[in-house]
Design an enzyme around this catalytic site. Structure first.
Site, PDB file in Angstrom:
ATOM      1  N   THR A  27       0.837  -1.204   0.000  1.00 50.41           N
ATOM      2  CA  THR A  27       0.000   0.000   0.000  1.00 50.41           C
ATOM      3  C   THR A  27       0.871   1.253   0.000  1.00 50.41           C
ATOM      4  O   THR A  27       0.678   2.159  -0.813  1.00 50.41           O
ATOM      5  CB  THR A  27      -0.954  -0.022   1.212  1.00 50.41           C
ATOM      6  OG1 THR A  27      -1.618  -1.281   1.236  1.00 50.41           O
ATOM      7  CG2 THR A  27      -1.970   1.096   1.122  1.00 50.41           C
ATOM      8  N   ARG A  69      -2.278   5.056   7.241  1.00 47.85           N
ATOM      9  CA  ARG A  69      -2.578   3.721   7.819  1.00 47.85           C
ATOM     10  C   ARG A  69      -2.339   3.798   9.320  1.00 47.85           C
ATOM     11  O   ARG A  69      -1.349   4.386   9.767  1.00 47.85           O
ATOM     12  CB  ARG A  69      -1.684   2.644   7.207  1.00 47.85           C
ATOM     13  CG  ARG A  69      -1.808   1.329   7.939  1.00 47.85           C
ATOM     14  CD  ARG A  69      -1.121   0.190   7.236  1.00 47.85           C
ATOM     15  NE  ARG A  69      -1.847  -0.189   6.033  1.00 47.85           N
ATOM     16  CZ  ARG A  69      -1.548  -1.267   5.305  1.00 47.85           C
ATOM     17  NH1 ARG A  69      -0.569  -2.060   5.678  1.00 47.85           N
ATOM     18  NH2 ARG A  69      -2.248  -1.535   4.224  1.00 47.85           N
ATOM     19  N   HIS A 112     -10.375  -0.875   4.294  1.00 47.09           N
ATOM     20  CA  HIS A 112      -9.166  -0.680   3.454  1.00 47.09           C
ATOM     21  C   HIS A 112      -9.661  -0.353   2.042  1.00 47.09           C
ATOM     22  O   HIS A 112      -9.565  -1.175   1.124  1.00 47.09           O
ATOM     23  CB  HIS A 112      -8.328  -1.952   3.483  1.00 47.09           C
ATOM     24  CG  HIS A 112      -6.926  -1.819   2.958  1.00 47.09           C
ATOM     25  ND1 HIS A 112      -6.480  -0.720   2.222  1.00 47.09           N
ATOM     26  CD2 HIS A 112      -5.855  -2.651   3.054  1.00 47.09           C
ATOM     27  CE1 HIS A 112      -5.212  -0.910   1.901  1.00 47.09           C
ATOM     28  NE2 HIS A 112      -4.805  -2.067   2.399  1.00 47.09           N
TER      29      HIS A 112
END
Ligand code: CP
Length: 315
Positions: free
Chosen positions: A52, A101, A129
């Site tokens: 990510t 995050r 997510h």
């Protein structure tokens, strides 16, 4: 200000536009190489990540923009007790868009309350997510040519797996979608997601049999048992190998089924499956860069980020 905290923050039209934009970026990367020149992405990662964070960073660099940020809470002032709200207030002075995050559920939503620029949730605890889901949708759409009329078999840790929570929420926007939820009893899909499925009148079944689920699937979505969310290590060790997709099980699957996994995998897909043409998880990870390019571009356009600054704005 548009923030993306959950797939529910995007309409089906917005999702479809992002998928089309990502397809165009894949086909014509040079046309987008300078679109974000002078713009900055901040990656605030309070929890580990490979795909990510690096795909967000690669996405911004390939759009001609710049990247700043941190990759662990220990290298930020969170270790001194600084709140998410204050962190976002500060970083919003330096960046045009933030990807965050955090191990706590709801952290990105808190950040959005205090941000001067768009916040993208890059994973908040076991909650949501959304950019993984956009990645999944792009991969599915590129291979199946549609998002309507599909049977999705989601397998593994459906309790703590934020990727499956977001994927179900997004796929509930499409027509004639069916879900087969494969998990041990202790790792069943949370009630709030099941309630949303019930309220939407969606067809779904829960089972502990991967063999039963994959036999009916257009898309098999394998997930890792999320060891970092377990209060008790013994429970993790008992449950971690509940499902292992191997060559023998793939023989039971439809010829046109595709296999996705958000990665990282631990043991839930045997390496021998990697060579099966139905195994798309590495291509899926690459799709993550392109859909994040599309999302960054879209959010900056919506925020008016491509207007030239005037003196009054600088003052
Ligand atoms: N799929 C995913 O979120 O991977 P990372 O934890 O490596 O970012």
């Amino acid at each position: 200000m548009k923030h993306v905290i959950s797939p529910l923050d995007l309409t089906v039209e917005e999702i479809d536009r992002l998928l089309a934009l990502a397809d165009d970026i894949i086909d014509h990367p040079q046309a987008y190489a300078h679109k974000c020149a002078g713009k900055k992405l901040a990656t605030l990662f309070f929890e580990p990540s490979t795909r990510t964070r690096l795909s967000f960073e690669a996405a911004m660099l390939e759009l001609g923009g710049s990247v700043l940020g941190f990759s662990s809470a220990s290298s930020s002032s969170a270790t001194k007790g600084e709140s998410v709200a204050d962190t976002v207030r500060i970083v919003g002075n330096y960046a045009d868009v933030i990807a965050m995050r955090h191990p706590k559920e709801g952290a990105a939503g808190v950040g959005a309350l205090f941000a001067k620029c768009p916040i993208i949730n890059a994973g908040d605890g076991g909650h949501q997510h959304p950019t993984q889901t956009l990645t999944d949708l792009l991969t599915i759409h590129r291979h199946k040519g549609r998002l309507n009329g599909l049977t999705l078999c989601l397998c593994g840790d459906l309790k703590f797996g934020r990727t499956v929570h977001s994927l179900v929420r997004a796929m509930m926007r499409y027509q004639d979608v069916r879900f087969i939820l494969v998990s041990p009893d202790e790792l069943r899909m949370p009630t709030y997601i099941l309630d949303e499925l019930d309220a939407g009148g969606f067809a779904y079944e829960e089972t502990d049999s991967l063999e039963k689920g994959l036999a009916q699937a257009d898309v098999l979505y394998m997930t890792r048992v999320q060891q970092e969310r377990f209060a008790n290590r013994e429970d993790y060790l008992r449950l971690r190998d509940s499902y292992i997709l191997d060559g023998e099980k793939m023989k039971l699957a439809p010829a046109e089924m595709i296999v996705l996994h958000p990665l990282p995998r631990v043991n839930e897909i045997a390496p021998e499956v990697d060579d099966d043409p139905r195994a798309l998880y590495f291509e899926q990870a690459l799709c993550g860069k392109y859909i994040r390019m599309a999302l960054i571009l879209t959010l900056l356009e919506q925020a008016g980020g491509f207007e030239k600054p005037c003196a009054a704005q600088i003052c």
